[in-house]
Write a protein that holds these residues in place. Structure first.
Motif, PDB file in Angstrom:
ATOM      1  N   ARG A 260     -48.333  11.226 -53.240  1.00 34.47           N
ATOM      2  CA  ARG A 260     -47.901   9.400 -52.723  1.00 34.47           C
ATOM      3  C   ARG A 260     -46.250   9.444 -53.260  1.00 34.47           C
ATOM      4  N   LEU A 261     -46.549   9.957 -55.142  1.00 40.33           N
ATOM      5  CA  LEU A 261     -45.243   9.706 -55.617  1.00 40.33           C
ATOM      6  C   LEU A 261     -43.348  10.605 -54.515  1.00 40.33           C
ATOM      7  N   LEU A 262     -43.937  11.549 -54.231  1.00 43.12           N
ATOM      8  CA  LEU A 262     -43.353  12.389 -53.612  1.00 43.12           C
ATOM      9  C   LEU A 262     -43.321  11.454 -51.894  1.00 43.12           C
ATOM     10  N   GLU A 263     -43.900  11.100 -51.572  1.00 46.84           N
ATOM     11  CA  GLU A 263     -43.644  10.645 -50.094  1.00 46.84           C
ATOM     12  C   GLU A 263     -43.502   9.169 -50.025  1.00 46.84           C
ATOM     13  N   GLU A 264     -43.167   8.616 -50.664  1.00 47.80           N
ATOM     14  CA  GLU A 264     -43.384   6.923 -50.794  1.00 47.80           C
ATOM     15  C   GLU A 264     -42.171   6.482 -51.405  1.00 47.80           C
TER      16      GLU A 264
ATOM     17  N   SER B 131     -38.328  16.211 -58.518  1.00 51.77           N
ATOM     18  CA  SER B 131     -39.010  15.439 -57.909  1.00 51.77           C
ATOM     19  C   SER B 131     -40.408  14.648 -57.802  1.00 51.77           C
ATOM     20  N   ALA B 132     -40.951  14.759 -59.054  1.00 54.99           N
ATOM     21  CA  ALA B 132     -41.767  14.039 -59.715  1.00 54.99           C
ATOM     22  C   ALA B 132     -42.440  14.959 -60.866  1.00 54.99           C
TER      23      ALA B 132
ATOM     24  N   ARG C 174     -39.663   6.024 -56.057  1.00 53.78           N
ATOM     25  CA  ARG C 174     -38.125   6.397 -56.218  1.00 53.78           C
ATOM     26  C   ARG C 174     -37.425   4.809 -56.486  1.00 53.78           C
ATOM     27  N   GLU C 175     -37.733   4.655 -55.858  1.00 55.14           N
ATOM     28  CA  GLU C 175     -36.862   2.992 -56.164  1.00 55.14           C
ATOM     29  C   GLU C 175     -37.470   2.619 -57.241  1.00 55.14           C
ATOM     30  N   GLY C 176     -38.762   2.175 -57.798  1.00 57.82           N
ATOM     31  CA  GLY C 176     -38.663   1.380 -58.649  1.00 57.82           C
ATOM     32  C   GLY C 176     -38.741   2.356 -60.404  1.00 57.82           C
ATOM     33  N   ALA C 177     -38.335   3.873 -59.808  1.00 55.82           N
ATOM     34  CA  ALA C 177     -38.292   4.818 -61.492  1.00 55.82           C
ATOM     35  C   ALA C 177     -36.468   4.269 -61.323  1.00 55.82           C
ATOM     36  N   ASP C 178     -36.236   4.318 -60.204  1.00 52.07           N
ATOM     37  CA  ASP C 178     -34.560   3.917 -60.504  1.00 52.07           C
ATOM     38  C   ASP C 178     -34.124   3.033 -61.743  1.00 52.07           C
ATOM     39  N   ARG C 179     -34.867   1.555 -61.103  1.00 51.98           N
ATOM     40  CA  ARG C 179     -35.082   0.515 -61.808  1.00 51.98           C
ATOM     41  C   ARG C 179     -35.326   0.588 -63.062  1.00 51.98           C
TER      42      ARG C 179
ATOM     43  N   VAL D 134     -37.029   9.554 -62.315  1.00 47.46           N
ATOM     44  CA  VAL D 134     -37.718  10.505 -61.611  1.00 47.46           C
ATOM     45  C   VAL D 134     -39.780   9.691 -60.978  1.00 47.46           C
ATOM     46  N   PRO D 135     -40.127   9.673 -60.014  1.00 53.71           N
ATOM     47  CA  PRO D 135     -41.757   8.670 -60.711  1.00 53.71           C
ATOM     48  C   PRO D 135     -42.180   9.807 -61.443  1.00 53.71           C
ATOM     49  N   GLN D 136     -42.986   8.997 -62.224  1.00 59.19           N
ATOM     50  CA  GLN D 136     -44.030  10.287 -62.734  1.00 59.19           C
ATOM     51  C   GLN D 136     -45.735  10.126 -63.174  1.00 59.19           C
ATOM     52  N   LEU D 137     -46.093  10.534 -63.123  1.00 54.74           N
ATOM     53  CA  LEU D 137     -47.931  10.728 -63.186  1.00 54.74           C
ATOM     54  C   LEU D 137     -47.912  11.361 -64.413  1.00 54.74           C
ATOM     55  N   MET D 138     -49.121  10.138 -65.221  1.00 54.06           N
ATOM     56  CA  MET D 138     -49.428   9.738 -66.488  1.00 54.06           C
ATOM     57  C   MET D 138     -50.939  10.165 -66.161  1.00 54.06           C
ATOM     58  N   VAL D 139     -51.381  11.373 -66.739  1.00 57.37           N
ATOM     59  CA  VAL D 139     -52.823  11.342 -66.590  1.00 57.37           C
ATOM     60  C   VAL D 139     -53.476  11.477 -68.575  1.00 57.37           C
ATOM     61  N   GLY D 140     -54.821  11.601 -68.904  1.00 60.58           N
ATOM     62  CA  GLY D 140     -55.800  12.149 -69.500  1.00 60.58           C
ATOM     63  C   GLY D 140     -55.632  10.550 -70.827  1.00 60.58           C
ATOM     64  N   ARG D 141     -55.975  10.284 -71.990  1.00 59.51           N
ATOM     65  CA  ARG D 141     -56.141   9.591 -73.140  1.00 59.51           C
ATOM     66  C   ARG D 141     -55.847  10.082 -74.218  1.00 59.51           C
ATOM     67  N   VAL D 142     -54.665  10.528 -74.647  1.00 61.25           N
ATOM     68  CA  VAL D 142     -54.492  11.455 -75.757  1.00 61.25           C
ATOM     69  C   VAL D 142     -52.567  10.483 -76.706  1.00 61.25           C
TER      70      VAL D 142
END
Length: 433
Positions: free
Chosen positions: A392-396, A329-330, A400-405, A348-356
Motif C-alpha cells: 500500500r505504501l509503495l502503490e497508493e 520509497s518506504a 506519498r502525498e501525506g508524507a510530503d505534507r 518518505v512513507p513509513q510503516l511502524m511496527v511493535g510497541r517499544v
C-alpha cells in the motif's frame, strides 16, 4: 552564555541534542555536554567539550542490583496488567489507564529508574556547575541530574524531548488526581526524590524540576500535546555519530528501496525488541517476491540466526539513516525518533511496527490520520500484514502525498541555529543567578 547539555547515558537519547550544541557553539557560546562515563565515546565523538560525571556501568548496575523494595513494586505492578499495558496505555488518556493507583505506582517505579542513574551523577554535576556557572542547562527528559544542577546553581532549565510528551501529560493527570486524595495518601515519589536533592543544596522543590522552565520539542506541532509549560519547537536535524556512507548507497537504486531498521532494540533484551528473529524471518519471506531492494539493519547475532535471506534483501549492521532514507520509497521501523523524523524530513512513507516506544499508541494513529504511513501493533505483526501494508505504501499515491505534507510542516520549525537567539532570551529571563 554558557550552556550545559545533560543526557541519559544512552546514545539515542544524546544524539538528537548534538546539532543544537553545534549551533550554540557556532554562535559563539560555550557548550559542555555531560553524562555518565558509559556515554563517553558518544559524547567526545560529537566534537563538543565533554564533562563525564558519576560512575561507569551505571545502567548495567541498576539492572543487576534491584532492591527488595523495587522487586516488590514490580510484583505489585504486574497485578495491574502486563508490562505493555502499564507502560504504554497511559498515552491513550483513557479513564481506565489514568487511575490513581496506576499513576501512583507508575510514578514510584519510574522514579526508581531515574534515581538509579541520576543519583550517581548529581553531586559531581552540581560541583561542576557551581564552578563553571552555566547560564542554561538543557537536559534530556530522563536526565533530572541536569534539572537538579540548574535548580542548585540558578541556571535556566530547559527540558528537551523528541517523542510526543506523554510523560508530562500523565504527570498532569497524576497531580490532578493527587489533589483529590486524602492528605495522608497524597504520595508523590518523584517530587519527594527531587525535593531531597534540592534541600541538600539549600533550595526547595519546584515542579520546574520535572518540567523545566520551558520545553524544547522536536515533535511536529500537529502531533504534540497541549501543555501549560512554555513550548519551543525545534526542527529535527539528523545525527547518528561518526559514519561512512556505504558503497551501495552512493547511487540511485535500480529498484525501489525499502529500509527496515529497528534501532538498538534488537541489541537489547526481549522486552525491548519490536521484532523477534522469527518475525523478521517471516517478513523477509513475505516480501521475497516483491520487485524492491530491501535493506535490513540488524546486529550480527540476529543475522546469523536467519535461515533464509531472499535475493532482494541486503543485510547490514548499521547505516547512517540520513544518507539512506532520501533514496528510499518506504521505511519500516519500530517507532524510534531517528527513523520517524528522518522519514518525515525526506517525505518518505513509513510503516511502524511493535510497541517499544512510550508514545506509540498516540503517535501511530496520528501518523495514519495524516496519511504519512501505517502502523502494525504487536499482536497483529505478521509477515503477511507487513507485506500488505508495504505494498500500500509503495502503490497508493495518498501516502506519498501525506508524507510530503508532514515534510512541509517539519520544514516550518526553526533549525537549531535559528533557535539560538530565542534561547539567549529565555536563559536571561529564567536564570536566577
Amino acid at each position: 552564555m554558557r550552556v550545559l547539555i545533560v543526557s541519559w547515558p544512552w546514545r539515542t537519547h544524546f544524539q538528537p541534542m548534538v546539532p543544537l550544541g553545534w549551533a550554540l557553539q557556532a554562535a559563539g557560546h560555550e557548550v559542555r555536554v555531560s553524562s555518565s562515563p558509559d556515554l563517553i565515546e558518544s559524547l567526545t565523538s560529537s566534537g563538543l567539550m565533554t564533562v563525564p560525571v558519576g560512575r561507569p556501568d551505571v545502567v548495567k548496575t541498576m539492572r543487576e542490583q534491584f532492591t527488595e523494595e523495587q522487586i516488590e513494586l514490580v510484583r505489585t505492578l504486574e497485578q495491574l496488567g502486563s508490562r505493555d499495558d502499564f507502560f504504554f496505555d497511559f498515552a491513550l488518556n483513557t479513564e481506565e489507564a489514568l487511575t490513581w493507583d496506576r499513576l501512583r505506582l507508575r510514578t514510584r517505579y519510574f522514579t526508581e529508574i531515574l534515581k538509579g542513574v541520576n543519583d550517581t551523577m548529581v553531586e559531581e554535576l552540581v560541583d561542576y556547575c557551581r564552578w563553571w556557572k552555566p547560564d542554561l542547562v538543557v537536559w534530556e527528559w530522563m536526565s533530572h541530574a541536569g534539572a537538579i544542577a540548574a535548580r542548585a546553581t540558578g541556571a535556566a532549565s530547559a527540558r528537551i524531548r523528541s517523542e510526543i510528551d506523554v510523560d508530562l501529560w500523565s504527570r498532569r493527570a497524576f497531580l490532578k488526581l493527587r489533589e483529590q486524595q486524602p492528605p495522608e495518601e497524597r504520595e508523590d515519589a518523584l517530587a519527594d526524590w527531587l525535593g531531597r536533592w534540592a534541600e541538600k543544596f539549600g533550595k526547595s522543590y519546584s515542579e520546574e524540576m520535572v518540567t523545566g522552565h520551558f520545553a524544547i520539542e522536536h515533535m511536529l506541532g500537529s502531533m504534540r500535546l497541549e501543555s501549560d509549560v512554555p513550548h519551543i519547537p525545534l526542527r529535527y536535524v539528523s545525527y547518528h555519530g561518526p559514519a561512512v556512507v556505504p558503497q551501495w548507497a552512493r547511487h540511485t537504486p535500480k529498484k525501489r528501496r525499502v529500509l527496515a531498521t529497528f534501532g538498538v532494540s534488537q541489541n537489547r533484551g526481549r522486552e525491548y525488541q519490536a521484532v523477534s528473529v522469527r518475525q523478521l524471518q517471516q517478513i523477509l519471506d513475505s516480501v521475497a517476491d516483491l520487485d524492491i531492494e530491501l535493506v535490513v539493519t540488524a546486529p550480527e547475532k540476529v543475522r546469523r540466526n536467519l535461515k533464509r535471506v531472499p535475493s532482494n534483501t541486503l543485510l547490514t549492521e548499521f547505516v547512517p539513516l540520513h544518507a539512506v532514507i532520501p533514496t528510499c520509497s518506504a521505511v519500516i521501523h519500530h517507532g524510534g525518533i531517528p527513523a520517524f523524523l528522518d522519514s518525515i524530513a525526506n517525505g518518505v512513507p513509513q510503516l511502524m511496527v511493535g510497541r517499544v516506544v512510550g508514545d506509540i499508541d498516540l503517535r501511530a494513529p496520528l501518523l495514519e490520520k495524516a496519511q504519512g504511513g501505517l502502523y502494525i501493533s504487536r499482536p497483529h505483526l505478521t509477515g503477511e500484514r507487513v507485506r500488505e501494508c508495504l505494498v500500500r505504501l509503495l502503490e497508493e499515491p495518498a501516502f506519498r502525498e501525506g508524507a510530503d505534507r508532514l515534510r512541509r510542516e517539519q520544514a516550518t520549525q526553526p533549525t537549531p541555529s535559528e533557535l539560538v537567539p530565542e534561547l539567549e532570551k529565555l536563559a536571561a529571563r529564567y536564570r536566577s543567578r
